[in-house]
Design a protein around this motif. Structure first.
Motif, mmCIF file in Angstrom:
data_model
loop_
_atom_site.group_PDB
_atom_site.id
_atom_site.type_symbol
_atom_site.label_atom_id
_atom_site.label_comp_id
_atom_site.label_asym_id
_atom_site.label_seq_id
_atom_site.Cartn_x
_atom_site.Cartn_y
_atom_site.Cartn_z
ATOM 1 N N UNK A 40 -6.420 -6.161 2.266
ATOM 2 C CA UNK A 40 -6.317 -4.966 1.423
ATOM 3 C C UNK A 40 -7.372 -3.929 1.790
ATOM 4 N N UNK A 41 -8.511 -4.388 2.314
ATOM 5 C CA UNK A 41 -9.595 -3.460 2.658
ATOM 6 C C UNK A 41 -9.196 -2.486 3.769
ATOM 7 N N UNK A 42 -8.127 -2.780 4.481
ATOM 8 C CA UNK A 42 -7.626 -1.854 5.502
ATOM 9 C C UNK A 42 -6.901 -0.668 4.873
ATOM 10 N N UNK A 43 -6.549 -0.788 3.600
ATOM 11 C CA UNK A 43 -5.709 0.228 2.952
ATOM 12 C C UNK A 43 -6.355 0.880 1.734
ATOM 13 N N UNK A 44 -7.403 0.277 1.186
ATOM 14 C CA UNK A 44 -8.015 0.787 -0.045
ATOM 15 C C UNK A 44 -9.514 0.996 0.145
ATOM 16 N N UNK A 45 -10.021 2.049 -0.502
ATOM 17 C CA UNK A 45 -11.434 2.403 -0.351
ATOM 18 C C UNK A 45 -12.349 1.323 -0.903
ATOM 19 N N UNK A 46 -11.927 0.687 -1.967
ATOM 20 C CA UNK A 46 -12.704 -0.396 -2.554
ATOM 21 C C UNK A 46 -11.763 -1.516 -2.992
ATOM 22 N N UNK A 47 -12.179 -2.739 -2.742
ATOM 23 C CA UNK A 47 -11.409 -3.914 -3.153
ATOM 24 C C UNK A 47 -12.328 -4.829 -3.948
ATOM 25 N N UNK A 48 -11.850 -5.266 -5.091
ATOM 26 C CA UNK A 48 -12.564 -6.265 -5.886
ATOM 27 C C UNK A 48 -11.795 -7.572 -5.773
ATOM 28 N N UNK A 62 0.822 -1.207 0.000
ATOM 29 C CA UNK A 62 0.000 0.000 0.000
ATOM 30 C C UNK A 62 0.860 1.263 0.000
ATOM 31 N N UNK A 63 2.037 1.186 0.616
ATOM 32 C CA UNK A 63 2.926 2.352 0.669
ATOM 33 C C UNK A 63 3.508 2.684 -0.706
ATOM 34 N N UNK A 64 3.414 1.734 -1.636
ATOM 35 C CA UNK A 64 3.984 1.942 -2.972
ATOM 36 C C UNK A 64 3.034 2.639 -3.928
ATOM 37 N N UNK A 65 1.740 2.688 -3.587
ATOM 38 C CA UNK A 65 0.768 3.308 -4.495
ATOM 39 C C UNK A 65 0.374 4.693 -3.982
ATOM 40 N N UNK A 66 0.518 5.733 -4.802
ATOM 41 C CA UNK A 66 0.179 7.099 -4.374
ATOM 42 C C UNK A 66 -1.297 7.249 -4.016
ATOM 43 N N UNK A 67 -2.163 6.527 -4.713
ATOM 44 C CA UNK A 67 -3.592 6.599 -4.441
ATOM 45 C C UNK A 67 -4.088 5.263 -3.919
ATOM 46 N N UNK A 68 -5.221 5.313 -3.203
ATOM 47 C CA UNK A 68 -5.738 4.109 -2.538
ATOM 48 C C UNK A 68 -7.245 3.978 -2.760
ATOM 49 N N UNK A 69 -7.631 4.148 -4.014
ATOM 50 C CA UNK A 69 -9.053 4.089 -4.358
ATOM 51 C C UNK A 69 -9.529 2.670 -4.626
ATOM 52 N N UNK A 70 -8.735 1.902 -5.404
ATOM 53 C CA UNK A 70 -9.208 0.600 -5.857
ATOM 54 C C UNK A 70 -8.073 -0.407 -5.923
ATOM 55 N N UNK A 71 -8.303 -1.561 -5.303
ATOM 56 C CA UNK A 71 -7.374 -2.691 -5.398
ATOM 57 C C UNK A 71 -8.129 -3.890 -5.954
#
Length: 260
Positions: A51-59, A28-37
């Protein structure tokens, strides 16, 4: 591969090791944005949940409907069934609402070796955010307990080999031969995966469930061969130290992380 893991989905959920939270924090520290994983081959949803702890939406996507029935639920996670018949355009619609260049992180835990890699990597190139998107794949292929146990497991693995799908060779080679056409971000590179370890306290019952969750064991059983007979289990129990013993085990893992 479709349907390969359906029969052991429930066993898979309770038997497999848990990936360390530090892995997800680093990714997660490697991605500038955290909208979608997007977690591909999500299985029971273990990686998607973390991943849901770090991104707004996870598919979380998987070709196995049975695996998805056992997936861990979370408000930020959307699980989708993706049979191999789905086209690349349909995948873009399902994962990102038709929006290319929109996924911040793609992860694949213990599954990428099963994929049609050219097709998968083509889809990743369309979906990953540019710049800033990252893909991380990892797996594990060995467990270290004690000299006697490790030797017995080596002999047992040799008996499994005829029943493994040829694609699993990538896994047994520690992803060293896995094509990975992405720019390194310092966490492994094509031909040189980063070595990792997963530590776990494991009961003998948990070990047996882990062994039963192997695709080779299921394939052999379908062909009338019981690779985990009572005799084999008793032999494993002997080197484990007894049916009630909980032991500290170390899974040998490996990871490749890259960007476009």
């Amino acid at each position: 591969m479709e349907g390969l893991f359906d029969k052991q989905a429930e066993v898979y959920l309770e038997a497999r090791p848990t990936y360390p939270k530090e892995w997800y924090l680093k990714l997660a520290s490697l991605t500038p944005e955290h909208s979608l994983a997007w977690d591909v081959g999500t299985g029971n949803g273990q990686a998607a949940y973390s991943l849901s702890e770090h991104y707004e939406q996870v598919v979380g996507s998987d070709i196995s409907e049975e695996q998805l029935k056992h997936a861990i639920q979370h408000p930020r996670i959307r699980y989708i069934h993706t049979p191999t018949s789905i086209s690349e355009d349909e995948m873009v619609n399902l994962i990102a609402g038709g929006h290319e260049n929109s996924v911040d992180l793609v992860t694949v835990a213990e599954a990428v070796h099963w994929f049609d890699l050219p097709h998968f990597y083509s889809l990743v190139r369309r979906l990953l955010r540019k710049p800033g998107g990252v893909i991380g794949v990892w797996g594990y292929n060995d467990m270290v307990v004690s000299p006697d146990f490790d030797l017995l497991m080596k002999r047992y693995h040799e008996k499994l080999l005829p029943y493994y799908d040829p694609k699993s060779s990538y896994l047994w080679e520690g992803y060293r031969t896995l094509p990975f056409p992405f720019e390194s971000v310092g966490l492994g590179r094509e031909g040189e995966p980063m070595a990792l370890e997963i530590h776990k306290e494991l009961s003998f019952q948990g070990l047996v469930r882990l062994l039963r969750s192997s695709s080779a064991v299921t394939t052999a059983k379908d062909k009338g061969v019981d690779l985990l007979s009572e005799e084999v289990i008793e032999e494993i129990q002997g080197v484990w130290g007894g049916p009630d013993l909980v032991r500290s085990v170390t899974y040998k893992a490996f990871m490749l992380v890259g960007k476009l």
